[in-house]
Design a protein around this motif. Structure first.
Motif, PDB file in Angstrom:
ATOM      1  N   LYS A  91      30.909  12.167   3.153  1.00  0.00           N
ATOM      2  CA  LYS A  91      29.943  11.885   4.201  1.00  0.00           C
ATOM      3  C   LYS A  91      28.641  11.339   3.626  1.00  0.00           C
ATOM      4  O   LYS A  91      28.070  10.360   4.134  1.00  0.00           O
ATOM      5  N   ASN A  92      28.193  11.964   2.525  1.00  0.00           N
ATOM      6  CA  ASN A  92      26.963  11.488   1.884  1.00  0.00           C
ATOM      7  C   ASN A  92      27.126  10.066   1.348  1.00  0.00           C
ATOM      8  O   ASN A  92      26.217   9.231   1.450  1.00  0.00           O
ATOM      9  N   ASP A  93      28.323   9.800   0.782  1.00  0.00           N
ATOM     10  CA  ASP A  93      28.580   8.442   0.276  1.00  0.00           C
ATOM     11  C   ASP A  93      28.559   7.426   1.409  1.00  0.00           C
ATOM     12  O   ASP A  93      28.000   6.324   1.271  1.00  0.00           O
ATOM     13  N   LEU A  94      29.181   7.765   2.525  1.00  0.00           N
ATOM     14  CA  LEU A  94      29.205   6.850   3.661  1.00  0.00           C
ATOM     15  C   LEU A  94      27.797   6.604   4.195  1.00  0.00           C
ATOM     16  O   LEU A  94      27.432   5.462   4.527  1.00  0.00           O
ATOM     17  N   GLU A  95      27.000   7.656   4.294  1.00  0.00           N
ATOM     18  CA  GLU A  95      25.630   7.486   4.775  1.00  0.00           C
ATOM     19  C   GLU A  95      24.804   6.613   3.826  1.00  0.00           C
ATOM     20  O   GLU A  95      24.018   5.767   4.263  1.00  0.00           O
ATOM     21  N   ALA A  96      25.014   6.827   2.510  1.00  0.00           N
ATOM     22  CA  ALA A  96      24.283   6.016   1.538  1.00  0.00           C
ATOM     23  C   ALA A  96      24.677   4.548   1.640  1.00  0.00           C
ATOM     24  O   ALA A  96      23.821   3.648   1.601  1.00  0.00           O
ATOM     25  N   ARG A  97      26.003   4.288   1.784  1.00  0.00           N
ATOM     26  CA  ARG A  97      26.459   2.899   1.919  1.00  0.00           C
ATOM     27  C   ARG A  97      25.907   2.254   3.200  1.00  0.00           C
ATOM     28  O   ARG A  97      25.535   1.075   3.206  1.00  0.00           O
ATOM     29  N   GLU A  98      25.865   3.049   4.264  1.00  0.00           N
ATOM     30  CA  GLU A  98      25.343   2.515   5.515  1.00  0.00           C
ATOM     31  C   GLU A  98      23.859   2.161   5.399  1.00  0.00           C
ATOM     32  O   GLU A  98      23.412   1.129   5.918  1.00  0.00           O
ATOM     33  N   LYS A  99      23.118   2.998   4.695  1.00  0.00           N
ATOM     34  CA  LYS A  99      21.703   2.705   4.498  1.00  0.00           C
ATOM     35  C   LYS A  99      21.511   1.426   3.695  1.00  0.00           C
ATOM     36  O   LYS A  99      20.659   0.589   4.006  1.00  0.00           O
ATOM     37  N   VAL A 100      22.329   1.295   2.625  1.00  0.00           N
ATOM     38  CA  VAL A 100      22.233   0.082   1.811  1.00  0.00           C
ATOM     39  C   VAL A 100      22.574  -1.147   2.639  1.00  0.00           C
ATOM     40  O   VAL A 100      21.925  -2.197   2.553  1.00  0.00           O
ATOM     41  N   PHE A 101      23.606  -1.029   3.481  1.00  0.00           N
ATOM     42  CA  PHE A 101      24.013  -2.163   4.317  1.00  0.00           C
ATOM     43  C   PHE A 101      22.911  -2.535   5.308  1.00  0.00           C
ATOM     44  O   PHE A 101      22.590  -3.718   5.493  1.00  0.00           O
ATOM     45  N   LYS A 102      22.329  -1.517   5.955  1.00  0.00           N
ATOM     46  CA  LYS A 102      21.259  -1.784   6.919  1.00  0.00           C
ATOM     47  C   LYS A 102      20.045  -2.398   6.239  1.00  0.00           C
ATOM     48  O   LYS A 102      19.431  -3.328   6.758  1.00  0.00           O
ATOM     49  N   ARG A 103      19.709  -1.881   5.052  1.00  0.00           N
ATOM     50  CA  ARG A 103      18.562  -2.429   4.332  1.00  0.00           C
ATOM     51  C   ARG A 103      18.805  -3.883   3.963  1.00  0.00           C
ATOM     52  O   ARG A 103      17.932  -4.740   4.088  1.00  0.00           O
ATOM     53  N   GLY A 104      20.022  -4.173   3.498  1.00  0.00           N
ATOM     54  CA  GLY A 104      20.357  -5.559   3.164  1.00  0.00           C
ATOM     55  C   GLY A 104      20.330  -6.463   4.382  1.00  0.00           C
ATOM     56  O   GLY A 104      19.851  -7.605   4.318  1.00  0.00           O
ATOM     57  N   ARG A 105      20.810  -5.959   5.523  1.00  0.00           N
ATOM     58  CA  ARG A 105      20.783  -6.758   6.740  1.00  0.00           C
ATOM     59  C   ARG A 105      19.355  -7.014   7.198  1.00  0.00           C
ATOM     60  O   ARG A 105      19.012  -8.130   7.608  1.00  0.00           O
ATOM     61  N   ASP A 106      18.494  -5.989   7.107  1.00  0.00           N
ATOM     62  CA  ASP A 106      17.090  -6.188   7.482  1.00  0.00           C
ATOM     63  C   ASP A 106      16.414  -7.199   6.558  1.00  0.00           C
ATOM     64  O   ASP A 106      15.635  -8.050   7.004  1.00  0.00           O
ATOM     65  N   ASP A 107      16.745  -7.100   5.251  1.00  0.00           N
ATOM     66  CA  ASP A 107      16.166  -8.060   4.302  1.00  0.00           C
ATOM     67  C   ASP A 107      16.637  -9.475   4.623  1.00  0.00           C
ATOM     68  O   ASP A 107      15.857 -10.435   4.540  1.00  0.00           O
ATOM     69  N   ASN A 108      17.906  -9.602   4.980  1.00  0.00           N
ATOM     70  CA  ASN A 108      18.424 -10.930   5.333  1.00  0.00           C
ATOM     71  C   ASN A 108      17.734 -11.482   6.579  1.00  0.00           C
ATOM     72  O   ASN A 108      17.416 -12.676   6.655  1.00  0.00           O
ATOM     73  N   ASP A 109      17.512 -10.596   7.562  1.00  0.00           N
ATOM     74  CA  ASP A 109      16.824 -11.039   8.782  1.00  0.00           C
ATOM     75  C   ASP A 109      15.394 -11.486   8.458  1.00  0.00           C
ATOM     76  O   ASP A 109      14.914 -12.505   8.981  1.00  0.00           O
ATOM     77  N   MET A 110      14.725 -10.720   7.594  1.00  0.00           N
ATOM     78  CA  MET A 110      13.363 -11.088   7.226  1.00  0.00           C
ATOM     79  C   MET A 110      13.346 -12.401   6.456  1.00  0.00           C
ATOM     80  O   MET A 110      12.484 -13.256   6.682  1.00  0.00           O
ATOM     81  N   ASP A 111      14.311 -12.562   5.553  1.00  0.00           N
ATOM     82  CA  ASP A 111      14.379 -13.818   4.800  1.00  0.00           C
ATOM     83  C   ASP A 111      14.644 -14.992   5.735  1.00  0.00           C
ATOM     84  O   ASP A 111      14.056 -16.075   5.577  1.00  0.00           O
TER      85      ASP A 111
END
Length: 364
Positions: A91-111
């Motif tokens: 569960k912790n691994d999945l949450e960490a991966r989801e956070k990384v994915f969301k952060r990357g998506r937000d960075d892509n949107d900002m870029d």
């Protein structure tokens, strides 16, 4: 009894012998006997559980079955605990991966938004430069036409404008001899506004109030159009060559009166062409003309902007006769009006484009 630990009830270890089991039972029985524990329901229940545990552990067969069941229960508890630990880790691994994915998506949107904004800014800059180039070409064309008209026989009257009305004063501060500018350099710079007839350096002068020295130069143009352009367009010039100058204005410290006289002459010339209608029965007599400078009470004075341009005005017409000896030509006055109107139009377009780009940026 499935949830109770018989060894804990007797206070012994699972590896205890029969003698140790007997000793543990007697000690627990004396401690929790109803006669000594107050004969309460809880004490009776406790004493019953101790008796059952002693009977189970005293029988080798029942004791073996109990130990097997207890070992199996402990094993299941350990497996459940291990599984729960793996589950938590997953569960912790999945949450960490989801956070990384969301952060990357937000960075892509900002870029993407930043890239879009840069593209819009570049497009706006390109369009502004195109507008500026267009304005510059039009102004150069107008100056070329004005200089051409100066040298043409049809506009000999331009030279009749007084020299003072075609001259501008240029001033800049000086601190040393290195700050002086040669007359040839000033002529080259101010030829941007029109053909320069002469440049006269008046030298350095001290200002009492500001306690500083300034250099003053008189630039005389062939046409009043060039002088008017120098005064009006100097504040818009950019670059180190222009930043040294702090004042470019009419040599007479005010706009030439000939420009105002030209407007008045045009008004009078326009009114002189309007005559009263002929009275019936007196067709052979012309109607009384309206005096110059007066207006009918039912008519308004026509505005200067309503007059037709002077280009192509036939010789000997009222408009051509209205030009005074010291007045700028109609071509010059029309050129000044056209340039001012074109500048206002282009400035408004540039402002609207900047407002549109700013609105897009705020929406992103």
């Amino acid at each position: 009894m499935s949830d109770l630990n018989c060894y804990d009830l007797l206070g012994i270890e699972p590896s205890s012998t029969q003698n140790q089991i007997n000793t543990g039972y007697r000690r627990a029985a004396r401690l929790h006997h109803p006669d000594k524990a107050g004969n309460s329901p809880s004490s009776r229940e406790k004493f019953h559980q101790i008796s059952v545990a002693y009977q189970l552990l005293s029988d080798p067969i029942l004791k073996a079955k109990y130990d097997s069941a207890r070992a199996l229960q402990n094993q299941k508890a350990r497996q459940a605990e291990l599984f729960e630990g793996k589950r938590r880790q997953m569960k912790n691994d999945l949450e960490a991966r989801e956070k990384v994915f969301k952060r990357g998506r937000d960075d892509n949107d900002m870029d993407h938004a930043e890239q879009t904004f840069k593209q819009l800014a570049a497009e706006g800059k390109r369009r502004r430069l195109e507008k500026q180039d267009t304005l510059k070409r039009e102004l150069e064309q107008e100056r070329a036409n004005a200089n051409k008209n100066v040298n043409s026989p049809a506009t000999d009257q331009i030279s009749s404008v007084p020299e003072l009305d075609r001259t501008v004063r240029v001033r800049w501060p000086i601190e040393s001899a290195d700050d002086m500018v040669e007359e040839s350099h000033i002529m080259s710079l101010f030829s941007t506004f029109g053909k320069v007839e002469s440049v006269t350096m008046l030298g350095a002068k001290s200002q009492k109030k500001k306690k500083k020295r300034v250099a003053i130069c008189m630039v005389q143009y062939v046409s009043i159009v060039g002088a008017h352009s120098a005064v009006k367009e100097f504040p818009r010039q950019k670059g180190k060559e222009w930043q040294r100058f702090d004042l470019v204005y009419w040599a007479g410290n005010k706009e030439p009166d000939s420009i105002g006289e030209q407007r008045s002459d045009l008004n009078n010339a326009r009114l002189s062409n309007h005559t009263s209608p002929l009275t019936p029965g007196t067709a052979s007599q012309p109607a009384t003309p309206t005096p110059l400078g007066s207006t009918s009470p039912n008519k308004k004075m026509p505005a200067f902007s309503s007059f037709p341009t002077a280009f192509g005005t036939p010789k000997g017409s009222v408009l051509s006769r209205s030009v005074g000896f010291n007045s700028p030509s109609l071509e010059e006055m029309t050129m000044i009006r056209l340039k001012n109107a074109e500048k206002a139009r282009l400035a408004e377009e540039l402002k609207q484009e900047d407002d549109g780009a700013m609105g897009i940026r705020n929406s992103t």
